[in-house]
Structures are given as structure tokens and as C-alpha cells.
Design an enzyme around this catalytic site. Structure first.
Site, short mmCIF file in Angstrom:
data_model
loop_
_atom_site.label_atom_id
_atom_site.label_comp_id
_atom_site.label_asym_id
_atom_site.label_seq_id
_atom_site.Cartn_x
_atom_site.Cartn_y
_atom_site.Cartn_z
NE ARG A 1 -40.22 -33.11 7.43
CZ ARG A 1 -40.77 -33.76 6.41
NH1 ARG A 1 -42.07 -33.70 6.21
NH2 ARG A 1 -40.03 -34.47 5.59
CG PHE B 1 -45.01 -32.72 -0.37
CD1 PHE B 1 -44.06 -32.35 0.58
CD2 PHE B 1 -44.57 -33.25 -1.57
CE1 PHE B 1 -42.69 -32.50 0.31
CE2 PHE B 1 -43.22 -33.40 -1.84
CZ PHE B 1 -42.27 -33.02 -0.90
CG ASP C 1 -50.74 -37.40 -0.52
OD1 ASP C 1 -50.23 -38.36 0.10
OD2 ASP C 1 -50.07 -36.64 -1.24
CE1 TYR D 1 -40.73 -40.73 -0.85
CE2 TYR D 1 -41.48 -41.83 -2.84
CZ TYR D 1 -41.33 -40.69 -2.09
OH TYR D 1 -41.78 -39.50 -2.59
CE LYS D 2 -43.28 -39.06 2.15
NZ LYS D 2 -42.11 -38.20 2.29
#
Lengths: 389, 389
Positions: free
Chosen positions: A364, A124, A193, A218-219
Site C-alpha cells: 500500500r 478495517f 467511518d 493520525y493519517k
């Protein structure tokens, strides 16, 4: 059997089917974007109300001594088993970016005399921006490499490699144990990560001897929009962990008001400022959904959801290009190449099937197994098959 | 008139008396610790419930486009008038410590070739820990000076001075305009820490040409425990603001996923990671209490509360040593020297009079004028007069 009957049967026999009721989700909603923002566990609103009305209003400043102050490590200890870490090695707080900064600078300091940081070129971009900041301040060079090429590229010049466990575009899971081992063999440290894998893909950071790791909550951990991130500092590095944002909350005697900084014991020294309690305890409540499930169960269903999704696409939408691996190397998302990806995702969203779009032409779909149903992925494939309808 | 009758009369005629009802505070509670943790405005619990159940649960990922993403600057614009800043110059997010780091490194970069950072020796130690981190990474030396001596000490070697607007121990308010001017005259920049003054003491950062400022929102702004901090970057420095934690949320095109960082317009480039929405919108709700009052009104009552408190102490507890200035140079707290400060504060707290204690022998009483009553400070003085009872 029709795909539709098959989806119904898979949902009926899904051992995790009951978990969806623990989330505040419209029954009509096919929510396939849990890899961007997890859905809210019902416990969160209840807990926040209690934290504000009972703890903050009722106990005021005293609440800091009644559990708030220790929350970063206590909540960290709830995340630890999800990444294969023993207790006392995970602290919650700050954003992922801030934690990447702490981890990279600390890793560079643990491995002095090596001028280079290897950066996963597929990560990312946020991680890259922070790596540039860290490199500029510490005098390192950044070298951008695909993770699979790192073992060939790592050298005695490499201080640390920053790798994303899952490619956010393709969903490919990188091999954490073997990559860690190869980099260690060259004397480099590794910062992982885990944003796209924690709560979705089993891993064993302790067993793999990972040096440092960061992740967001938060995922797949459903902590809420912008929920605090976590930082894993294993026991072996805690005493020598020399981080660039050592702040008062990580001081050995935070209320002693001493002029000189002395880091506290264990993972506490990874803290910076005052812990953000409302968001931290929202996350704490969100983690309750993990009390009776394992990551292995979630992973099994996540892979099954993806396998079924691929079959639906192959059968209903042969034009769709499946960009993610078709096997176990796939993380918890399915990426699909689609020419007018942005437009179709806007239309799907209006129809109650929410995924996301990454420029220029990637759809996605996150497969958060705690609340995604087989019927949801079938709906997504069926929508694409009817497009532009 | 007795002090007790006088307190009652002052409360009766207090134009801010009605504001206390906007806070979720036990009527029996004398809460004199708003300088550590502000009391909860009633609007916070209501708003958080709405954010979780309506926005997060109802809109899911779409809520980011429906106000969440802009929240850091929108909430910042609500804080701006409280510090005398025009809109578009304040961003909310991260902890105070992280913002001190951003501000100090950015200031040092704005003023190259000067090897020294002046550090307010009386500041909260947290700022010093972060200043040491910044200095170590940028190669500056730290020089610790009392703010009043800075004009004599500043030189062409000084890149930036970090000063706390209010001395956290004594409550002395430093003269922000004249100190800023003196430091500017020597070519130095100034970063002000407004943690103990925002929402309590009027100031005019734009008019004083302050370079950068940080502040916390959990004291007199009542944002909640560990609520996100703010960073003020005035228009004049925005384009050249080169901060050490430039992250994806401050990118000019955050969802473009470009490899290279390009900062966004205005104060947005002061952002780092994903904004923490639950805490941010709790703060947003807490700021509603400022809709119909000015900092000047709050300041007038805060000084009057302190004046009355000093009179009560002088009359009832002559042994109490008032450490804070007795006049307008006092911030919004009264510090009292007391030999067994820790013990007496524990006893006061049990009796429903909450202040705080700073080692070794200082009692601190915060005078948050939105909810503190004259009867509260009289109660505190009366308790001390009866000690050890």
C-alpha cells in the site's frame, strides 16, 4: 520526455509543493505511508513545548478554564469543514474504536425495533470487533455485506449500517451520498467511518444527511501516533443522541457533581472522560497546515500522484498488479499486488521509500499530497522494477 | 517556636525536599491542587520533544515497531509497583471513564446470574454515570451504598461493587483489604477506583486479591491534563477477562487483519484502539520522578503535611472546619468547610496559593508530597486567617 524529467516538471509546477516544508521530513525520504501515520507538521513540537511549559507549568489547573476544557469542540470545528460539516457538530477525543462504539449504540437506540446492524464486510477489522461488542450488548445481529450490496439487502429489520468510506485494502472510495440515500429510503441509519478519507477525499456529510460519522486524525490529518479521533453528530440528532459512554465531561454541568447524568448542549454530550489535552493540542497544531489549502486541492494532487504512479508502474513494472481503481473512484492510496510484498517493503524501507504491507501480498502506498512528491512515486516504481535487483 | 520557624525547619529536614526541583514549578507558587492536576515534571517537555522530533519525524511509521506498540504495558509495569501489583497486569490507555466501563462490564460477566451492582454512593459522580451506562447495557440494577455499609448489604444478588479508594470530598481512605475480603466472602467481585490514591497512598492490590482496578494518571502521577488512565487486570482474571470494548489493539495478531476477534495474551486484551503515544510517553517521562522514591516515603510526608496543616488551621483559623479525618485514615488531601469557599479560593489563587473548590462549600487542598512544602500549607492557613482581610 523521460519519466524522471516528467516527475521533476510535475514537482516544479505543483501548487502544493511548498507545503512539504511545513513538515519535519528528511528531504531524502519518500514517505508513502501517510495513510497509516501522517508525517509531523513542524508546528507540533513547538506547540507541545508551549502547552507543557507555558500552559501546564505556568497556569497549572487554571489552564482548564483558559481553553483546555473547550478544546474537543474547538478542534472539532477545525475538522468540520474538511468533512463538509457546519460548526458545532464534531467533537474530538477517545480512539476511533471507542467512537465507533458510541456511534453504533447511539444509532441503534435512535432506530428501535430493528434487530439488525449491517456491517461493511470490507471495513478495517477493528470496526467489526467493535460492532460485535455493540451488537452483543444491545441484542442486535450483525450482517456482513459489501457496501455496494447494501441497498439490495437493507430492510425494515435494519437499524443501522456501518460503512468505511474507503476500502483500506483496495483504496476504493464508496459512494457516500447515494449509499446514504438508499439506506435512508429503507428507514436505516448510516454511520460512516472516514478514517481513510478525511483530509484526502472531499465529502459533504451535512449535505448527504449522514447520521453519524467517526474518523481518525493520525493519517491524513497528521495528528500524531494514536492521536484522538473525532465523532460527528449532526444537529438533527444531537438532542436525541443517547450514547453508551455518557460521561462526566459531557455533562451539562460537569463541575456540579450531580448524581444524575444530564447531557450537555449540542455535540458536547458525545464526550466521555477528561479530554486528553497534550494529544488534542498536538492535533490542533497539526491542523494549521490546512489553513491555506482545501481538501479539493489535496484531492486533485492525490489523484494526479496516483495517475502518475500507475503510469510509472505500467511502464517500468508491467508485472505489478494495480489493485486500486485507476480512476477517480480511487481514494488516496495505491494498492499493488506483489508476491513477496512483505520482503520487498522491508527492502524499500531500508532504501528510504516507506509504504506499507497488508497480508498476504498487498503493498500500500499512501499519497499524502501535502508532502508526497511526484519523484517519490517514481522512486517507488523504479525500486520495484529493479527488484530483486 | 513559631509556626513559621517550624515550617522552615520541617522543610529543611524534609528528605523529599530535593524532589521539587524535578518539577517545572514557580518557586513562589504554593500549588495545592495536585489532586486535580499534578504539576509537570521537567522531564516531560524534554521527552515530548524527543518523541516528536526523533521518533515520529525521524522514524515515522517504523517507530511503532521500536517501542511504541508495547508502551501501554511497559508504562503499566512502571505503575504496577505503585499499587502493589506484580508486572504484566496493568495496561495504560483511554480515559478513566472508559476503563471503568470495561472493568464493570467485564466483572459483571465474570460473575453471571447476579443482577446487582453496588455503587459507592460517595464516589466521584463520573463513576456513577458510567456505572449507569454499564448497568443499562448489561441489565443490572445499581444500588448506591456507602462503602462501609457494603459488607452488610452485599448478597448473593451482588455481581460486583465499584468503590473509590478515597472519598473525593472528605479525603477519607476506605479500607481496601477488608472491604475486598468482605465482598469476596459474599461471592461478589470488587472494582476499585484508585484515582485519588495512586501515587499518594500505599496499597497492595495483589495481596488484597483485588479483582479489577482503574486509576488516573494526571493527579499524583503528574502525567499531564487528561493523561491516559490505567486498568489493572490481575493474572487470575486475564484469561477470562471478557471486556465490552475489545478492539484491534488487544487482538492476538493485530496486524493479521482477521475478521474474528481473538484477545491477545495477558493484560493486552484489555486494550481497545490505537494507543495514544504522545500522551502515553509524556506519562512515561513523568513517572521518572518515582525512580528514587517509594510511595511509603510520599505517604509519610503527605500525612505530615496534613498534620501540620491541621495544626496551622486549629491555631490560626479556629473557624475552619476540617472535614477530612485527622489521622491516618486521611488520604492525600485536606478538605475544609468554608462558607464562601468559591470566593476565597478565587482570591487565594490570585495570591499564588492554588487549591480547589467543590460545591457548595468545600475547599480542597491536595498535598502532593513530591513538590508541596510545609511553608505552602502554612501560607494557605495564614491566608484563610486573614480572610476577608
Amino acid at each position: 520526455m523521460s519519466l524522471s524529467a516528467e516527475a521533476a516538471e510535475l514537482d516544479t509546477h505543483d501548487p502544493l509543493a511548498g507545503k512539504r516544508a511545513e513538515f519535519d521530513l528528511d528531504p531524502q525520504m519518500s514517505y508513502l505511508d501517510g495513510n497509516s501515520l501522517g508525517a509531523p507538521p513542524r508546528s507540533v513540537a513547538v506547540r507541545l513545548d508551549e502547552v507543557v511549559r507555558k500552559q501546564w507549568a505556568g497556569r497549572l489547573i487554571r489552564a482548564w478554564d483558559e481553553g483546555w476544557w473547550q478544546a474537543p469542540e474547538r478542534v472539532g470545528d477545525r475538522i468540520a469543514p474538511l468533512i463538509g460539516a457546519a460548526a458545532g457538530q464534531v467533537v474530538v477525543g477517545d480512539s476511533t474504536s471507542v467512537n465507533v462504539f458510541k456511534a453504533l449504540v447511539a444509532a441503534a437506540r435512535l432506530n428501535p425495533g430493528r434487530p439488525e446492524i449491517l456491517l461493511d464486510v470490507t471495513t478495517f477489522p477493528a470496526d467489526g470487533y467493535i460492532a460485535e461488542n455493540a451488537a452483543r450488548l444491545t441484542g442486535h445481529e450483525i450482517r456482513r455485506v459489501v457496501p455496494e450490496e447494501m441497498p439490495a439487502v437493507v430492510s425494515e429489520r435494519t437499524a443501522v449500517a456501518l460503512i468505511n468510506h474507503v476500502d483500506y485494502r483496495s483504496g476504493l472510495v464508496h459512494e457516500l451520498p447515494s449509499l446514504t440515500e438508499s439506506l435512508h429510503a429503507a428507514g436505516a441509519l448510516v454511520v460512516w467511518d472516514l478514517c481513510h478519507s478525511v483530509g484526502a477525499v472531499p465529502m459533504a456529510v451535512d449535505a448527504a444527511q449522514v447520521d453519524l460519522a467517526v474518523g481518525c486524525t493520525y493519517k491524513f490529518l497528521n495528528g500524531g501516533p494514536g492521536a484522538p479521533a473525532f465523532l460527528y453528530v449532526p444537529t438533527k440528532w444531537q438532542e436525541s443522541f443517547d450514547q453508551p459512554l455518557s460521561g462526566w465531561a459531557g455533562h451539562v454541568d460537569p463541575f456540579g457533581m450531580a448524581e444524575a447524568y444530564v447531557g450537555g448542549p449540542g455535540v458536547i454530550r458525545a464526550r466521555t472522560g477528561t479530554p486528553d489535552i497534550l494529544s488534542m493540542l498536538a492535533l490542533d497544531a497539526a491542523l494549521d497546515v490546512w489553513d491555506d489549502v482545501t481538501v479539493e486541492q489535496v484531492r486533485a494532487k492525490g489523484l494526479a500522484l496516483g495517475d502518475f504512479f500507475v503510469r510509472c508502474l505500467d511502464e517500468l513494472v508491467p508485472a505489478a498488479e494495480v489493485l486500486s481503481p485507476r480512476d477517480y473512484r480511487r481514494g488516496n492510496q495505491l494498492s499493488v499486488g506483489w508476491p513477496d510484498a512483505k520482503r520487498v517493503m522491508a527492502a524499500m524501507t531500508k532504501a528510504g521509500i516507506i509504504g506499507d504491507f497488508r497480508p498476504p501480498d498487498v503493498l500500500r502506498f499512501g499519497l499524502a499530497a501535502l508532502y508526497v512528491r511526484y519523484v517519490d512515486v517514481l522512486r517507488a516504481a523504479a525500486f520495484l522494477s529493479g527488484w530483486p535487483g
